[in-house]
Design a protein around this motif. Structure first.
Motif, PDB file in Angstrom:
ATOM      1  N   VAL A   4     -30.905  -9.384   0.929  1.00 38.10           N
ATOM      2  CA  VAL A   4     -30.109  -8.517   0.169  1.00 38.10           C
ATOM      3  C   VAL A   4     -28.760  -8.682   1.304  1.00 38.10           C
ATOM      4  O   VAL A   4     -28.325  -8.228   2.103  1.00 38.10           O
ATOM      5  N   GLN A   5     -27.824  -8.061   0.188  1.00 36.00           N
ATOM      6  CA  GLN A   5     -26.441  -7.906   0.532  1.00 36.00           C
ATOM      7  C   GLN A   5     -26.752  -6.457   1.251  1.00 36.00           C
ATOM      8  O   GLN A   5     -26.641  -5.679   0.255  1.00 36.00           O
ATOM      9  N   VAL A   6     -26.105  -6.882   2.834  1.00 34.97           N
ATOM     10  CA  VAL A   6     -25.501  -5.094   2.891  1.00 34.97           C
ATOM     11  C   VAL A   6     -24.080  -4.666   3.358  1.00 34.97           C
ATOM     12  O   VAL A   6     -23.785  -3.407   3.917  1.00 34.97           O
ATOM     13  N   TYR A   7     -23.031  -5.685   3.539  1.00 38.24           N
ATOM     14  CA  TYR A   7     -21.954  -5.095   3.280  1.00 38.24           C
ATOM     15  C   TYR A   7     -21.510  -6.368   2.727  1.00 38.24           C
ATOM     16  O   TYR A   7     -21.884  -7.774   2.263  1.00 38.24           O
ATOM     17  N   SER A   8     -19.916  -5.734   1.957  1.00 41.59           N
ATOM     18  CA  SER A   8     -19.430  -6.493   1.410  1.00 41.59           C
ATOM     19  C   SER A   8     -17.683  -5.987   1.865  1.00 41.59           C
ATOM     20  O   SER A   8     -17.320  -5.124   1.302  1.00 41.59           O
ATOM     21  N   GLY A   9     -17.307  -6.422   2.781  1.00 43.31           N
ATOM     22  CA  GLY A   9     -16.072  -6.350   2.736  1.00 43.31           C
ATOM     23  C   GLY A   9     -14.608  -7.469   3.062  1.00 43.31           C
ATOM     24  O   GLY A   9     -14.845  -8.360   3.352  1.00 43.31           O
ATOM     25  N   SER A  10     -13.925  -6.865   5.124  1.00 46.42           N
ATOM     26  CA  SER A  10     -12.849  -7.433   5.283  1.00 46.42           C
ATOM     27  C   SER A  10     -13.759  -8.024   6.705  1.00 46.42           C
ATOM     28  O   SER A  10     -14.972  -7.848   7.279  1.00 46.42           O
ATOM     29  N   GLU A  11     -13.163  -9.443   6.923  1.00 45.04           N
ATOM     30  CA  GLU A  11     -13.179 -10.281   7.607  1.00 45.04           C
ATOM     31  C   GLU A  11     -13.101  -9.181   9.304  1.00 45.04           C
ATOM     32  O   GLU A  11     -14.097  -9.491   9.851  1.00 45.04           O
ATOM     33  N   VAL A  12     -12.878  -8.336   9.684  1.00 42.91           N
ATOM     34  CA  VAL A  12     -12.292  -7.962  10.729  1.00 42.91           C
ATOM     35  C   VAL A  12     -13.608  -6.692  10.524  1.00 42.91           C
ATOM     36  O   VAL A  12     -14.811  -5.989  11.523  1.00 42.91           O
ATOM     37  N   SER A  13     -13.864  -6.205   9.635  1.00 40.68           N
ATOM     38  CA  SER A  13     -15.161  -5.038   9.201  1.00 40.68           C
ATOM     39  C   SER A  13     -15.864  -5.714   9.729  1.00 40.68           C
ATOM     40  O   SER A  13     -16.720  -5.075  10.513  1.00 40.68           O
ATOM     41  N   ALA A  14     -16.296  -7.100   8.661  1.00 43.00           N
ATOM     42  CA  ALA A  14     -17.056  -7.476   8.895  1.00 43.00           C
ATOM     43  C   ALA A  14     -17.375  -7.559  10.545  1.00 43.00           C
ATOM     44  O   ALA A  14     -19.120  -7.993  11.007  1.00 43.00           O
ATOM     45  N   LEU A  15     -17.356  -8.576  11.122  1.00 42.28           N
ATOM     46  CA  LEU A  15     -17.160  -8.050  13.397  1.00 42.28           C
ATOM     47  C   LEU A  15     -17.662  -7.529  13.490  1.00 42.28           C
ATOM     48  O   LEU A  15     -18.982  -7.289  14.365  1.00 42.28           O
ATOM     49  N   ALA A  16     -17.007  -6.009  13.184  1.00 39.54           N
ATOM     50  CA  ALA A  16     -18.432  -4.549  13.280  1.00 39.54           C
ATOM     51  C   ALA A  16     -19.854  -4.762  12.814  1.00 39.54           C
ATOM     52  O   ALA A  16     -20.763  -3.974  13.818  1.00 39.54           O
TER      53      ALA A  16
END
Length: 70
Positions: A4-16
């Motif tokens: 299940v997709q739980v996040y979609s956004g910037s690469e920087v925020s994905a690190l967190a």
């Protein structure tokens, strides 16, 4: 196994997001649409990084991500 997709956004925020999931021992799959598009010879608009988890971890993962206040 269903993911299940739980996040979609910037690469920087994905690190967190990835760090938080790892700290909570939740396995995930990352799909980077921009880098994939560049390698394939086409670009993409919108969100660059997508994070997926197993369906049975989705609720906990969403709570963790929500607490990050991204």
């Amino acid at each position: 196994m269903d993911h299940v997709q739980v996040y979609s956004g910037s690469e920087v925020s994905a690190l967190a997001v990835k760090n938080a999931l790892e700290n909570n021992k939740i396995e995930f799959i990352e799909r980077d649409d921009i880098n994939s598009g560049i390698v394939s010879g086409f670009g993409t608009l919108g969100k660059a990084t997508n994070i997926f988890v197993l369906a049975n971890d989705a609720e906990k993962a969403k709570e963790i991500i929500s607490s990050l206040n991204l």
